[in-house]
Scaffold this motif. Structure first.
Motif, PDB file in Angstrom:
ATOM      1  N   LEU A 119       0.784  -1.135  -0.030  1.00 20.51           N
ATOM      2  CA  LEU A 119      -0.097   0.093  -0.081  1.00 20.51           C
ATOM      3  C   LEU A 119       0.748   1.283   0.075  1.00 20.51           C
ATOM      4  O   LEU A 119       0.708   2.255  -0.898  1.00 20.51           O
ATOM      5  CB  LEU A 119      -0.936   0.133   1.143  1.00 20.51           C
ATOM      6  CG  LEU A 119      -1.928  -0.887   0.954  1.00 20.51           C
ATOM      7  CD1 LEU A 119      -2.938  -0.887   2.477  1.00 20.51           C
ATOM      8  CD2 LEU A 119      -3.102  -0.705   0.007  1.00 20.51           C
ATOM      9  N   LEU A 120       1.815   1.329   0.766  1.00 12.72           N
ATOM     10  CA  LEU A 120       2.696   2.406   0.733  1.00 12.72           C
ATOM     11  C   LEU A 120       3.588   2.553  -0.486  1.00 12.72           C
ATOM     12  O   LEU A 120       3.212   3.855  -1.059  1.00 12.72           O
ATOM     13  CB  LEU A 120       3.938   1.995   1.948  1.00 12.72           C
ATOM     14  CG  LEU A 120       4.784   3.061   1.922  1.00 12.72           C
ATOM     15  CD1 LEU A 120       4.350   4.383   2.718  1.00 12.72           C
ATOM     16  CD2 LEU A 120       6.074   2.672   2.843  1.00 12.72           C
ATOM     17  N   LYS A 121       3.714   1.699  -1.337  1.00 19.06           N
ATOM     18  CA  LYS A 121       4.296   2.062  -2.809  1.00 19.06           C
ATOM     19  C   LYS A 121       3.281   2.426  -3.574  1.00 19.06           C
ATOM     20  O   LYS A 121       3.546   3.396  -4.345  1.00 19.06           O
ATOM     21  CB  LYS A 121       4.880   0.745  -3.205  1.00 19.06           C
ATOM     22  CG  LYS A 121       5.562   0.792  -4.586  1.00 19.06           C
ATOM     23  CD  LYS A 121       6.219  -0.779  -4.919  1.00 19.06           C
ATOM     24  CE  LYS A 121       6.566  -0.601  -6.417  1.00 19.06           C
ATOM     25  NZ  LYS A 121       7.218  -1.399  -6.823  1.00 19.06           N
ATOM     26  N   ARG A 122       2.009   1.836  -3.473  1.00 23.23           N
ATOM     27  CA  ARG A 122       0.979   2.270  -4.356  1.00 23.23           C
ATOM     28  C   ARG A 122       0.547   3.786  -4.154  1.00 23.23           C
ATOM     29  O   ARG A 122       0.372   4.465  -4.956  1.00 23.23           O
ATOM     30  CB  ARG A 122      -0.094   1.190  -4.192  1.00 23.23           C
ATOM     31  CG  ARG A 122      -1.613   1.603  -4.945  1.00 23.23           C
ATOM     32  CD  ARG A 122      -1.543   1.607  -6.346  1.00 23.23           C
ATOM     33  NE  ARG A 122      -2.455   1.867  -7.100  1.00 23.23           N
ATOM     34  CZ  ARG A 122      -3.006   2.214  -8.146  1.00 23.23           C
ATOM     35  NH1 ARG A 122      -1.804   2.374  -9.081  1.00 23.23           N
ATOM     36  NH2 ARG A 122      -4.221   2.394  -8.910  1.00 23.23           N
ATOM     37  N   ALA A 123       0.673   4.148  -2.856  1.00 24.20           N
ATOM     38  CA  ALA A 123       0.224   5.350  -2.457  1.00 24.20           C
ATOM     39  C   ALA A 123       1.041   6.261  -2.966  1.00 24.20           C
ATOM     40  O   ALA A 123       0.876   7.480  -3.393  1.00 24.20           O
ATOM     41  CB  ALA A 123      -0.240   5.793  -0.860  1.00 24.20           C
ATOM     42  N   GLU A 124       2.584   6.113  -2.953  1.00 21.80           N
ATOM     43  CA  GLU A 124       3.545   6.991  -3.132  1.00 21.80           C
ATOM     44  C   GLU A 124       3.408   7.399  -4.873  1.00 21.80           C
ATOM     45  O   GLU A 124       3.502   8.414  -5.456  1.00 21.80           O
ATOM     46  CB  GLU A 124       4.829   6.397  -2.845  1.00 21.80           C
ATOM     47  CG  GLU A 124       4.949   6.601  -1.371  1.00 21.80           C
ATOM     48  CD  GLU A 124       6.376   5.913  -0.783  1.00 21.80           C
ATOM     49  OE1 GLU A 124       6.900   5.295  -1.581  1.00 21.80           O
ATOM     50  OE2 GLU A 124       6.806   6.132   0.294  1.00 21.80           O
ATOM     51  N   LEU A 126       0.779   6.952  -6.752  1.00 17.39           N
ATOM     52  CA  LEU A 126      -0.352   7.628  -7.078  1.00 17.39           C
ATOM     53  C   LEU A 126      -0.220   9.270  -6.723  1.00 17.39           C
ATOM     54  O   LEU A 126      -0.606   9.961  -7.701  1.00 17.39           O
ATOM     55  CB  LEU A 126      -1.636   7.219  -6.366  1.00 17.39           C
ATOM     56  CG  LEU A 126      -2.208   5.821  -6.641  1.00 17.39           C
ATOM     57  CD1 LEU A 126      -3.377   5.448  -5.574  1.00 17.39           C
ATOM     58  CD2 LEU A 126      -3.014   6.084  -8.094  1.00 17.39           C
ATOM     59  N   MET A 127       0.452   9.416  -5.590  1.00 15.25           N
ATOM     60  CA  MET A 127       0.665  10.842  -5.228  1.00 15.25           C
ATOM     61  C   MET A 127       1.885  11.505  -6.229  1.00 15.25           C
ATOM     62  O   MET A 127       1.697  12.634  -6.501  1.00 15.25           O
ATOM     63  CB  MET A 127       1.107  11.061  -3.723  1.00 15.25           C
ATOM     64  CG  MET A 127       0.079  10.435  -2.754  1.00 15.25           C
ATOM     65  SD  MET A 127       0.648  10.759  -1.247  1.00 15.25           S
ATOM     66  CE  MET A 127       0.047  12.561  -0.837  1.00 15.25           C
ATOM     67  N   GLU A 128       2.720  10.740  -6.742  1.00 12.75           N
ATOM     68  CA  GLU A 128       3.672  11.349  -7.602  1.00 12.75           C
ATOM     69  C   GLU A 128       2.900  11.488  -8.848  1.00 12.75           C
ATOM     70  O   GLU A 128       3.100  12.563  -9.784  1.00 12.75           O
ATOM     71  CB  GLU A 128       4.698  10.240  -7.826  1.00 12.75           C
ATOM     72  CG  GLU A 128       5.675  10.722  -9.155  1.00 12.75           C
ATOM     73  CD  GLU A 128       6.873   9.614  -9.093  1.00 12.75           C
ATOM     74  OE1 GLU A 128       7.556  10.118 -10.070  1.00 12.75           O
ATOM     75  OE2 GLU A 128       6.967   8.753  -8.487  1.00 12.75           O
ATOM     76  N   GLN A 129       1.884  10.621  -9.508  1.00 14.46           N
ATOM     77  CA  GLN A 129       1.139  10.538 -10.605  1.00 14.46           C
ATOM     78  C   GLN A 129       0.285  12.000 -10.490  1.00 14.46           C
ATOM     79  O   GLN A 129       0.094  12.720 -11.523  1.00 14.46           O
ATOM     80  CB  GLN A 129       0.146   9.475 -10.767  1.00 14.46           C
ATOM     81  CG  GLN A 129      -0.612   9.480 -11.981  1.00 14.46           C
ATOM     82  CD  GLN A 129      -1.565   8.302 -12.006  1.00 14.46           C
ATOM     83  OE1 GLN A 129      -1.253   7.309 -11.539  1.00 14.46           O
ATOM     84  NE2 GLN A 129      -2.846   8.416 -12.693  1.00 14.46           N
ATOM     85  N   LEU A 130      -0.245  12.264  -9.144  1.00 11.16           N
ATOM     86  CA  LEU A 130      -1.068  13.443  -9.232  1.00 11.16           C
ATOM     87  C   LEU A 130      -0.500  14.710  -8.603  1.00 11.16           C
ATOM     88  O   LEU A 130      -0.964  15.845  -8.327  1.00 11.16           O
ATOM     89  CB  LEU A 130      -1.988  13.429  -8.304  1.00 11.16           C
ATOM     90  CG  LEU A 130      -3.105  12.201  -8.437  1.00 11.16           C
ATOM     91  CD1 LEU A 130      -4.032  11.655  -7.364  1.00 11.16           C
ATOM     92  CD2 LEU A 130      -4.105  12.470  -9.949  1.00 11.16           C
ATOM     93  N   ASN A 131       0.906  14.717  -8.777  1.00  7.26           N
ATOM     94  CA  ASN A 131       1.942  15.946  -8.539  1.00  7.26           C
ATOM     95  C   ASN A 131       1.641  16.470  -6.957  1.00  7.26           C
ATOM     96  O   ASN A 131       1.990  17.589  -6.769  1.00  7.26           O
ATOM     97  CB  ASN A 131       1.463  16.914  -9.770  1.00  7.26           C
ATOM     98  CG  ASN A 131       2.012  16.598 -10.895  1.00  7.26           C
ATOM     99  OD1 ASN A 131       2.892  15.996 -11.308  1.00  7.26           O
ATOM    100  ND2 ASN A 131       1.116  16.869 -11.774  1.00  7.26           N
ATOM    101  N   ILE A 132       1.442  15.354  -5.986  1.00  5.72           N
ATOM    102  CA  ILE A 132       1.387  15.759  -4.535  1.00  5.72           C
ATOM    103  C   ILE A 132       2.421  15.128  -4.141  1.00  5.72           C
ATOM    104  O   ILE A 132       2.177  15.073  -2.659  1.00  5.72           O
ATOM    105  CB  ILE A 132       0.024  15.787  -4.322  1.00  5.72           C
ATOM    106  CG1 ILE A 132      -0.431  14.500  -4.448  1.00  5.72           C
ATOM    107  CG2 ILE A 132      -0.762  16.812  -4.653  1.00  5.72           C
ATOM    108  CD1 ILE A 132      -1.794  14.269  -3.793  1.00  5.72           C
ATOM    109  N   GLU A 133       3.578  14.485  -4.303  1.00 10.03           N
ATOM    110  CA  GLU A 133       4.393  13.510  -3.621  1.00 10.03           C
ATOM    111  C   GLU A 133       5.175  14.482  -2.823  1.00 10.03           C
ATOM    112  O   GLU A 133       5.596  13.771  -1.487  1.00 10.03           O
ATOM    113  CB  GLU A 133       5.306  12.840  -4.685  1.00 10.03           C
ATOM    114  CG  GLU A 133       6.274  13.527  -5.401  1.00 10.03           C
ATOM    115  CD  GLU A 133       5.976  14.317  -6.612  1.00 10.03           C
ATOM    116  OE1 GLU A 133       6.787  14.874  -7.428  1.00 10.03           O
ATOM    117  OE2 GLU A 133       4.720  14.414  -6.828  1.00 10.03           O
ATOM    118  N   HIS A 134       5.273  15.640  -2.822  1.00  5.24           N
ATOM    119  CA  HIS A 134       6.279  16.633  -2.117  1.00  5.24           C
ATOM    120  C   HIS A 134       5.243  17.164  -0.792  1.00  5.24           C
ATOM    121  O   HIS A 134       5.694  17.539   0.002  1.00  5.24           O
ATOM    122  CB  HIS A 134       6.534  17.815  -2.850  1.00  5.24           C
ATOM    123  CG  HIS A 134       5.581  18.710  -3.360  1.00  5.24           C
ATOM    124  ND1 HIS A 134       4.580  18.239  -4.276  1.00  5.24           N
ATOM    125  CD2 HIS A 134       5.033  19.896  -2.992  1.00  5.24           C
ATOM    126  CE1 HIS A 134       3.862  19.021  -4.753  1.00  5.24           C
ATOM    127  NE2 HIS A 134       3.736  20.089  -3.829  1.00  5.24           N
TER     128      HIS A 134
END
Length: 235
Positions: A119-124, A126-134
């Motif tokens: 789940l941690l990998k999947r969440a990271e 997705l957040m990168e895909q949506l430009n909110i990983e930072h």
């Protein structure tokens, strides 16, 4: 997944009265369509979405088939499991837990069911895909409205759902952020997802394939031209 609805009714009962919020709603949505649902406040739009997604049970005689599953005849547990696997629900007010970080909010719905490292990998991702990983370690009150909505979309994407149910998800966003969110949803549709989108916003309508208007519990398909010229949307 196709969505087939026949004679969908929902009545709220109290000690004082019965109020029919949905009245014999019948319509079909094909796999991969984006359908907009408009109507004034209190007309039954949110109740419709909740019945379709299995959050709320419908009156006896209602028929709701999503793919091969008759939602209307399943137990609450079965509906919950189907929703977890196939439906992503996006709310206007984001529904984020204030004590958890953005990344934790993305992961929370699946923590009881899946391996945390997966789940941690999947969440990271997705957040990168949506430009909110930072912003993954920020709390909800440290995020802008647009960032919170992106977190909510990432959470809805976690299980790679077939259907997105969107209850005015751009209602609290400025124009620029709204357009960014709509582009994200458009990309999801192009990937084959079905989108049900409740809105009061004229500009959203051009993103969809069809428009339905909800009025006093009844649903009718309308054209964009008719809507703009003859039936202005009422908040």
């Amino acid at each position: 997944m196709d969505i087939n609805v026949m004679n969908l009714s929902k009545t709220y009962e109290s000690n004082v009265e019965q109020k029919k919020v949905l009245d014999q709603v019948t319509f079909k949505v094909n796999k991969g369509e984006w359908v907009n649902i408009i109507g004034r406040s209190g007309s039954g739009k949110t109740t419709l979405l909740k019945c379709l997604s299995g959050i709320m049970s419908a009156d006896r005689g209602s028929i709701i088939n999503i793919g091969d599953l008759p939602i209307h005849s399943k137990s609450e547990e079965d509906r919950r499991e189907f929703r977890r696997q196939h439906i992503g629900y996006i709310y206007q007010d984001y529904q984020l837990f204030p004590a958890y970080t953005a990344k934790q909010n993305v992961m929370l719905p699946e923590l009881p069911y899946q391996n945390e490292s997966i789940l941690l990998k999947r969440a990271e991702e997705l957040m990168e895909q949506l430009n909110i990983e930072h912003r993954q370690d920020a709390l909800p009150n440290q995020l802008s409205g647009g960032e919170q909505q992106r977190v909510a979309i990432a959470r809805a994407l976690l299980n790679n759902p077939d259907i997105f149910v969107c209850d005015e998800p751009t209602g609290n966003l400025d124009r620029s952020t709204r357009d960014e969110v709509l582009q994200i949803l458009k990309q999801l549709q192009e990937e084959g997802r079905t989108i049900l989108f409740v809105t009061h916003d004229y500009d959203v309508i051009e993103y969809g394939d069809r428009i339905f208007e909800m009025d006093d519990g009844r649903l009718e398909e309308v054209s964009q031209k008719t809507l703009i010229i003859e039936k202005p949307i009422k908040n």
